[in-house]
Scaffold this active site. Structure first.
Site, PDB file in Angstrom:
ATOM      1  N   ILE A  17      48.662  33.443  40.627  1.00 24.11           N
ATOM      2  CA  ILE A  17      48.450  33.011  39.580  1.00 24.11           C
ATOM      3  C   ILE A  17      48.380  34.315  38.749  1.00 24.11           C
ATOM      4  O   ILE A  17      49.055  33.998  37.014  1.00 24.11           O
ATOM      5  CB  ILE A  17      46.187  33.310  39.569  1.00 24.11           C
ATOM      6  CG1 ILE A  17      46.045  31.984  40.379  1.00 24.11           C
ATOM      7  CG2 ILE A  17      45.849  33.340  37.869  1.00 24.11           C
ATOM      8  CD1 ILE A  17      44.469  32.428  41.176  1.00 24.11           C
ATOM      9  N   ARG A  37      52.093  45.898  43.611  1.00 26.54           N
ATOM     10  CA  ARG A  37      52.473  46.849  44.741  1.00 26.54           C
ATOM     11  C   ARG A  37      53.497  46.785  44.865  1.00 26.54           C
ATOM     12  O   ARG A  37      54.452  47.836  45.162  1.00 26.54           O
ATOM     13  CB  ARG A  37      51.325  46.919  45.754  1.00 26.54           C
ATOM     14  CG  ARG A  37      50.498  47.850  45.566  1.00 26.54           C
ATOM     15  CD  ARG A  37      49.441  47.411  46.153  1.00 26.54           C
ATOM     16  NE  ARG A  37      48.758  46.117  46.599  1.00 26.54           N
ATOM     17  CZ  ARG A  37      48.497  45.760  47.629  1.00 26.54           C
ATOM     18  NH1 ARG A  37      47.814  46.669  48.241  1.00 26.54           N
ATOM     19  NH2 ARG A  37      48.317  45.097  47.747  1.00 26.54           N
ATOM     20  N   VAL A  63      46.237  48.975  41.039  1.00 30.74           N
ATOM     21  CA  VAL A  63      45.310  49.180  40.282  1.00 30.74           C
ATOM     22  C   VAL A  63      44.667  50.300  40.313  1.00 30.74           C
ATOM     23  O   VAL A  63      43.502  50.766  39.860  1.00 30.74           O
ATOM     24  CB  VAL A  63      44.834  47.871  39.665  1.00 30.74           C
ATOM     25  CG1 VAL A  63      45.886  47.310  39.026  1.00 30.74           C
ATOM     26  CG2 VAL A  63      44.370  47.335  41.136  1.00 30.74           C
ATOM     27  N   TYR A 154      32.883  39.716  48.117  1.00 29.06           N
ATOM     28  CA  TYR A 154      33.670  39.341  47.185  1.00 29.06           C
ATOM     29  C   TYR A 154      33.759  38.766  46.810  1.00 29.06           C
ATOM     30  O   TYR A 154      33.866  38.572  45.233  1.00 29.06           O
ATOM     31  CB  TYR A 154      34.957  38.539  47.869  1.00 29.06           C
ATOM     32  CG  TYR A 154      35.986  37.779  46.776  1.00 29.06           C
ATOM     33  CD1 TYR A 154      37.513  37.995  45.255  1.00 29.06           C
ATOM     34  CD2 TYR A 154      35.712  36.155  46.716  1.00 29.06           C
ATOM     35  CE1 TYR A 154      37.835  36.820  44.621  1.00 29.06           C
ATOM     36  CE2 TYR A 154      36.858  35.497  45.541  1.00 29.06           C
ATOM     37  CZ  TYR A 154      37.706  36.037  44.618  1.00 29.06           C
ATOM     38  OH  TYR A 154      38.656  35.321  44.160  1.00 29.06           O
ATOM     39  N   VAL A 187      42.392  28.089  44.596  1.00 32.83           N
ATOM     40  CA  VAL A 187      43.737  27.686  43.587  1.00 32.83           C
ATOM     41  C   VAL A 187      44.489  27.808  44.518  1.00 32.83           C
ATOM     42  O   VAL A 187      44.760  28.779  45.524  1.00 32.83           O
ATOM     43  CB  VAL A 187      43.673  28.810  42.002  1.00 32.83           C
ATOM     44  CG1 VAL A 187      44.995  28.534  41.658  1.00 32.83           C
ATOM     45  CG2 VAL A 187      42.326  29.157  41.624  1.00 32.83           C
TER      46      VAL A 187
END
Ligand code: NDP
Length: 255
Positions: A17, A37, A63, A154, A187
């Site tokens: 995405i 990364r 991050v 999640y 997705v």
């Protein structure tokens, strides 16, 4: 009058995405910093963006690392200019029943999916407010709005990202900065192929059956394409009036 050039920083921009969002924003004329990364993946995505005729830089970034976040933003500002658009897209998704959800797995989801966006946003927000223009686009999930079995870490982390979006949107309301969350169902990316492999290994289902089952869970009955998510991000770029929203993409036809 031509629109000013905007600089966008996309985390997790090397594949899936995030890569599609980077290319969609490049097509809108943004200079893009593509961060993740894996250096090879961000270099390839930045090269693809440059072929669209814009400036693009690969940025190596984890991050979850505050020092790396500061460095990535400084590098982007130095090479492309101040960050106008931040896309917090980097994310991980691993499934496990709660009793097998060890603290490390739980905390890893929060570090990448929640603390990452918090660190990134903090690193760019002051500049956006000073310039009275900015977009923070958080790639959350339908899992940020609803529950599902075997993905407590999640789901809780994406609910937290939606909460972060709503609270910050109110904090910056009226100051030229908008903060929104995109909430897609399943997705077609590595994330879903990896989930299908896990289902294949843990149940009697084949890989194709597992993918088909995920597609059926989407209200539209099909997997969403990364480009559909990217189109929503591109729309948000020019939309001054949408703030604090959760934009749902569930595969149902628009009309
Ligand atoms: P992918 O696994 O294909 O891509 C994830 C991206 O995040 C990669 O570029 C990866 O790069 C990057 N990433 C992971 N961890 C870190 C980290 N610590 N620091 C920097 N970058 C990192 O997944 P998708 O493209 O599908 O997912 C993108 C976002 O969309 C995620 O937030 C996900 O939760 C969300 N989403 C996905 C859905 C789906 O069904 N696919 C549905 C709903 C939401 P690298 O490993 O090189 O760091």
């Amino acid at each position: 009058m031509a629109s000013p050039k905007r600089v966008a920083l996309i985390t997790g921009g090397g594949r899936g995405i995030g890569r599609e969002i980077a290319l969609a924003l490049a097509r809108e004329g943004c200079a893009v910093a593509v961060a993740a990364r894996s250096r090879e993946a961000v270099e390839a995505a930045a090269a693809a963006a440059r072929r669209l005729g814009v400036e693009a830089r690969p940025v190596a970034l984890d991050v979850t690392d505050p020092v790396a976040v500061t460095r990535a933003v400084a590098e982007t500002v130095e090479t492309l200019g101040p960050v106008d658009v931040l896309v917090n897209n980097a994310g991980i998704a691993e499934s496990a029943p709660l009793l097998k959800t060890e603290p490390e797995l739980w905390e890893r989801h929060f570090r990448v999916n929640v603390t990452g966006p918090y660190l990134m946003t903090r690193a760019v927000l002051a500049g956006m407010l000073e310039r009275r223009w900015g977009r923070v686009i958080n790639v959350a999930s339908l899992a940020g709005l609803y529950g599902a079995p075997y993905v407590t870490a999640y789901t809780a982390s994406k609910h937290a990202l939606v909460g972060f979006t709503r609270a910050l949107a109110l904090e910056v309301a009226g100051k030229g900065v908008t903060v929104n969350a995109i909430c897609p169902g399943y997705v077609a990316t590595d994330l879903v192929w990896n989930a299908a492999r896990t289902i294949e290994a843990r149940t009697g289902k084949s890989f194709d059956e597992a993918v088909a089952a995920m597609a059926r869970i989407n209200p539209g009955g099909r997997l969403i394409e990364p480009a559909e998510v990217a189109a929503v991000a591109a729309k948000l770029l020019w939309d001054d009036g949408t703030n604090g929203e959760t934009l749902i993409l569930d595969g149902t036809p628009a009309a």
